[in-house]
Design an enzyme around this catalytic site. Structure first.
Site, PDB file in Angstrom:
ATOM      1  N   LYS A 176       0.825  -1.213   0.000  1.00 48.45           N
ATOM      2  CA  LYS A 176       0.000   0.000   0.000  1.00 48.45           C
ATOM      3  C   LYS A 176       0.863   1.269   0.000  1.00 48.45           C
ATOM      4  O   LYS A 176       0.638   2.187  -0.784  1.00 48.45           O
ATOM      5  CB  LYS A 176      -0.922  -0.040   1.215  1.00 48.45           C
ATOM      6  CG  LYS A 176      -1.972   1.047   1.261  1.00 48.45           C
ATOM      7  CD  LYS A 176      -2.992   0.786   2.337  1.00 48.45           C
ATOM      8  CE  LYS A 176      -2.426   0.770   3.730  1.00 48.45           C
ATOM      9  NZ  LYS A 176      -1.906  -0.505   4.200  1.00 48.45           N
ATOM     10  N   THR A 212       4.049   1.495  -0.825  1.00 48.65           N
ATOM     11  CA  THR A 212       4.804   1.495  -2.082  1.00 48.65           C
ATOM     12  C   THR A 212       3.951   2.032  -3.219  1.00 48.65           C
ATOM     13  O   THR A 212       4.422   2.821  -4.052  1.00 48.65           O
ATOM     14  CB  THR A 212       5.278   0.061  -2.402  1.00 48.65           C
ATOM     15  OG1 THR A 212       6.024  -0.438  -1.297  1.00 48.65           O
ATOM     16  CG2 THR A 212       6.144   0.035  -3.641  1.00 48.65           C
ATOM     17  N   ARG A 235       1.989   8.324   6.893  1.00 54.04           N
ATOM     18  CA  ARG A 235       2.200   8.279   8.340  1.00 54.04           C
ATOM     19  C   ARG A 235       3.666   7.978   8.646  1.00 54.04           C
ATOM     20  O   ARG A 235       4.395   7.443   7.824  1.00 54.04           O
ATOM     21  CB  ARG A 235       1.322   7.186   8.967  1.00 54.04           C
ATOM     22  CG  ARG A 235      -0.164   7.449   8.886  1.00 54.04           C
ATOM     23  CD  ARG A 235      -0.953   6.228   9.309  1.00 54.04           C
ATOM     24  NE  ARG A 235      -0.685   5.099   8.428  1.00 54.04           N
ATOM     25  CZ  ARG A 235      -0.819   3.823   8.770  1.00 54.04           C
ATOM     26  NH1 ARG A 235      -1.219   3.509   9.988  1.00 54.04           N
ATOM     27  NH2 ARG A 235      -0.576   2.863   7.899  1.00 54.04           N
ATOM     28  N   LYS A 251       6.688  -6.409  10.990  1.00 52.17           N
ATOM     29  CA  LYS A 251       6.310  -5.729   9.755  1.00 52.17           C
ATOM     30  C   LYS A 251       7.484  -5.046   9.054  1.00 52.17           C
ATOM     31  O   LYS A 251       7.517  -4.911   7.841  1.00 52.17           O
ATOM     32  CB  LYS A 251       5.214  -4.703  10.064  1.00 52.17           C
ATOM     33  CG  LYS A 251       4.609  -4.021   8.842  1.00 52.17           C
ATOM     34  CD  LYS A 251       3.432  -3.142   9.269  1.00 52.17           C
ATOM     35  CE  LYS A 251       2.791  -2.464   8.064  1.00 52.17           C
ATOM     36  NZ  LYS A 251       3.642  -1.432   7.487  1.00 52.17           N
ATOM     37  N   ALA A 299      -4.051   1.453  12.298  1.00 53.31           N
ATOM     38  CA  ALA A 299      -5.467   1.356  11.910  1.00 53.31           C
ATOM     39  C   ALA A 299      -6.180   0.193  12.571  1.00 53.31           C
ATOM     40  O   ALA A 299      -7.404   0.169  12.588  1.00 53.31           O
ATOM     41  CB  ALA A 299      -5.585   1.236  10.397  1.00 53.31           C
ATOM     42  N   PHE A 355      -3.634  -0.656   6.945  1.00 51.81           N
ATOM     43  CA  PHE A 355      -4.185  -2.002   6.787  1.00 51.81           C
ATOM     44  C   PHE A 355      -5.255  -2.058   5.693  1.00 51.81           C
ATOM     45  O   PHE A 355      -5.199  -1.289   4.739  1.00 51.81           O
ATOM     46  CB  PHE A 355      -4.677  -2.537   8.131  1.00 51.81           C
ATOM     47  CG  PHE A 355      -3.572  -2.768   9.117  1.00 51.81           C
ATOM     48  CD1 PHE A 355      -2.510  -3.609   8.817  1.00 51.81           C
ATOM     49  CD2 PHE A 355      -3.567  -2.149  10.360  1.00 51.81           C
ATOM     50  CE1 PHE A 355      -1.476  -3.822   9.715  1.00 51.81           C
ATOM     51  CE2 PHE A 355      -2.536  -2.359  11.269  1.00 51.81           C
ATOM     52  CZ  PHE A 355      -1.500  -3.195  10.943  1.00 51.81           C
ATOM     53  N   PHE A 358       4.127  -8.846  -8.984  1.00 51.31           N
ATOM     54  CA  PHE A 358       5.321  -9.600  -8.613  1.00 51.31           C
ATOM     55  C   PHE A 358       5.789 -10.384  -9.837  1.00 51.31           C
ATOM     56  O   PHE A 358       4.992 -10.723 -10.716  1.00 51.31           O
ATOM     57  CB  PHE A 358       5.017 -10.569  -7.459  1.00 51.31           C
ATOM     58  CG  PHE A 358       4.985  -9.919  -6.099  1.00 51.31           C
ATOM     59  CD1 PHE A 358       5.957 -10.219  -5.152  1.00 51.31           C
ATOM     60  CD2 PHE A 358       3.994  -9.007  -5.771  1.00 51.31           C
ATOM     61  CE1 PHE A 358       5.927  -9.642  -3.891  1.00 51.31           C
ATOM     62  CE2 PHE A 358       3.957  -8.420  -4.519  1.00 51.31           C
ATOM     63  CZ  PHE A 358       4.926  -8.728  -3.575  1.00 51.31           C
ATOM     64  N   TRP A 362       7.275  -0.865  -8.139  1.00 53.26           N
ATOM     65  CA  TRP A 362       8.352  -1.398  -7.309  1.00 53.26           C
ATOM     66  C   TRP A 362       9.643  -1.532  -8.132  1.00 53.26           C
ATOM     67  O   TRP A 362      10.717  -1.180  -7.661  1.00 53.26           O
ATOM     68  CB  TRP A 362       7.945  -2.765  -6.743  1.00 53.26           C
ATOM     69  CG  TRP A 362       8.930  -3.312  -5.747  1.00 53.26           C
ATOM     70  CD1 TRP A 362       8.931  -3.139  -4.397  1.00 53.26           C
ATOM     71  CD2 TRP A 362      10.079  -4.133  -6.044  1.00 53.26           C
ATOM     72  NE1 TRP A 362       9.996  -3.788  -3.826  1.00 53.26           N
ATOM     73  CE2 TRP A 362      10.720  -4.396  -4.812  1.00 53.26           C
ATOM     74  CE3 TRP A 362      10.634  -4.644  -7.220  1.00 53.26           C
ATOM     75  CZ2 TRP A 362      11.880  -5.165  -4.727  1.00 53.26           C
ATOM     76  CZ3 TRP A 362      11.784  -5.413  -7.145  1.00 53.26           C
ATOM     77  CH2 TRP A 362      12.393  -5.663  -5.907  1.00 53.26           C
TER      78      TRP A 362
END
Length: 549
Positions: A66, A68, A89, A100, A268, A296, A376, A404
């Site tokens: 998210k 990224t 954030r 994480k 969140a 999230f 991916f 990415w």
């Protein structure tokens, strides 16, 4: 494969004054923190920029991306000629050293300086922790020196906080060792990102509003049940002084030199999960497109972004992006993490029920949606086509993104779709009205967003809510604290479960922040570390940080 940390450490940062100039800011408008960071000295209070929310499916260990995607989309908007800025954030030290990892994006869609942002940054979290714990110390001190406010020591509700995962501090006893050490009572610690001070900083319009809200914090009750506020023990001024500079949004940059405002960091799953209103308003006054994220999955972050942040700040988002990966959808479809590399179209289709639920929920707020498929290398063409087909019936486009690997150039298709969606006037509406009773608001979120069949309050929950309504807090929105891994309260129920029972074990009043927290299931407000935390892999070699992800 080059690691995110190596990519960040090999990047060349532009001087922060140059990044500020891209937003039309002069040297007098910023307070530099070294070469690559700054505070906005005079943040604008709003503007006409279009607000774009990035949210996601329910998170899995397979990854969604998210943050990224937020960074890649913002870079992409500038690629296609738009004046754009991202609003993110600040990462918490707890996840950085836990499971994480960091929260500065990945690959070639990152913000810099990566190590600073993920660790101490500009000290905002330390200031929030200190302000919170100052109030806790002043409460205990007030009780010790005569207790003029009449606080019942057994009804003190203000716990302490720490920006670290530490399960041993969840429940503690303070004041041991005799009268000189204060009143003996049971208490505990929450993680800083769950602090009401964090929520207040992120929801305050300006510094005056911040100080006023700090004074409204409920620290406990008297014997007759009446509430005691922070202002009654004279704490709000000193707390505001500790937060004076922390209240200013932080300016940094992406790998491509796109301006990013990073400010505040509530989780969140246990808080409201959005960056600060002050940073968002400043961005709307400085750019044509403002891309922000909510933590999230959309059942938590997006719902709170809409029902708490947008409601309180008067914001109307122009479009939303729901991020998904083929890998994560396969996990929601029942595939084990070890088997994600193998093509499995049937599992993608089964897991896409989770994506469809989130898209339906976001559309229910009147916000146009696009799905971003964060690609991916192992994703097959058949799997990618299956994702697009699953959301096509909802009138939603799925856009393949490669930010990415390619930075902003890999997300220009997403940027163009966002621009198209944002051209129409916003039809945004909150889920429930202010006047709805507090329990009905909890049930509305549980049934409409989670698809719960039954909502079960623990003993005393409805009585507390009724008392708060009688005291004038009935118009507050609800902040649901729930596992991020499932629509239900059971983190193992992946996909899109329906008809389950949702237990509400506790409710907490955050009068300064302006919401009521409803804790579901076994969600913790102080996480613990895993068997092998990320901290075991982090170190310093020749002065350079290693192992940070």
């Amino acid at each position: 494969m080059t690691s995110d940390l190596a990519i960040a450490q090999n990047a060349t940062m532009r001087p922060i004054g140059e990044i500020a100039a891209r937003l039309g800011l002069s040297d007098d408008d910023i307070i530099p923190y070294g070469r690559g960071k700054a505070k906005l000295a005079h943040p604008p209070a709003g503007g006409n920029g279009k607000l774009i929310l990035v949210t996601a499916i329910s998170p899995t260990p397979a990854g969604e991306g998210k943050t990224t995607t937020t960074i890649g989309l913002t870079d992409a908007l500038r690629h296609v000629g738009q004046n754009a800025v991202a609003c993110l954030r600040e990462p918490s030290l707890g996840p950085c050293f836990g499971v994480k990892g960091g929260a500065t994006g990945g690959g070639y869609a990152q913000v810099l300086p990566m190590e600073d942002i993920n660790l101490h940054f500009t000290g905002d979290f330390h200031a929030i922790t200190s302000a919170h714990n100052l109030l806790a110390a002043m409460v205990d001190n007030h009780i010790h020196w005569g207790n003029e406010a009449g606080i019942d020591p057994g009804r003190v509700t203000w716990r302490r906080v720490l920006d670290m995962n530490d399960r041993a501090l969840r429940d503690i006893v303070v004041g041991l060792g005799g009268r000189a050490n204060g009143q003996t009572r049971q208490s505990g610690f929450d993680i800083t990102v769950a602090s009401e001070v964090m929520a207040i900083l992120c929801l305050a319009r300006d510094k005056d509003d911040l100080q006023q809200r700090l004074g409204e914090i409920i620290v406990g009750q008297r014997a007759d049940g009446s509430m005691v506020r922070a202002a009654e023990i004279g704490a709000q001024g000193a707390m505001a002084a500790l937060l004076n500079e922390a209240a200013l949004p932080n300016l940094v940059q992406t790998l491509e030199g796109t301006p990013v405002l990073i400010h505040g960091g509530p989780f969140a799953n246990i808080a409201h999960g959005c960056n600060s209103v002050m940073a968002t308003n400043a961005a709307l006054g400085l750019a044509d497109y403002v891309v922000t994220e909510a933590g999230f999955g959309a059942d938590l972050g997006a719902e709170k972004f809409f029902d708490i942040k947008c409601r309180k700040a008067g914001l109307a988002p122009s479009a939303a992006v729901v991020v998904a990966t083929v890998r994560a959808l396969k996990m929601h479809g029942g595939v084990a993490r070890a088997d994600l590399q193998t093509e499995n179209v049937d599992a993608v289709v089964a897991g896409a029920a989770n994506l469809v639920r989130h898209v339906e929920n976001v559309k229910g707020f009147g916000v146009p949606v696009v799905v971003a498929i964060n690609r991916f290398t192992a994703d097959s063409e058949a799997e990618l086509a299956a994702v697009a087909e699953c959301v096509e019936g909802l009138g939603v486009k799925a856009v393949l993104c490669e930010h990415w690997a390619k930075g902003g150039a890999g997300a220009t298709g997403l940027a163009e779709e966002v621009i198209r969606l944002a051209e129409a006037p916003s039809g945004f509406e909150v889920l429930y009205p202010d006047r709805m009773p507090l329990w009905d608001k909890i049930e509305t979120v549980a049934r409409s967003i989670y698809r719960a069949g039954e909502v079960i309050p623990a003993a005393g929950v409805r009585e507390k809510l009724a008392q708060w309504e009688a005291a004038g807090f009935g118009a507050l929105p609800i902040c649901m604290a729930k596992t991020q891994s499932s629509f239900s309260a059971d983190p193992k129920r992946l996909g899109a479960p329906t008809g389950f029972a949702l237990p509400i074990r506790e409710v907490r009043l955050s009068a300064g922040a302006g919401f009521v927290v409803a804790l579901t299931g076994e969600v913790m407000t102080m996480p613990g570390l895993p068997r092998h935390p990320a901290a075991e892999r982090i170190g310093v070699v020749d002065g350079a940080i290693t192992g940070l992800s």
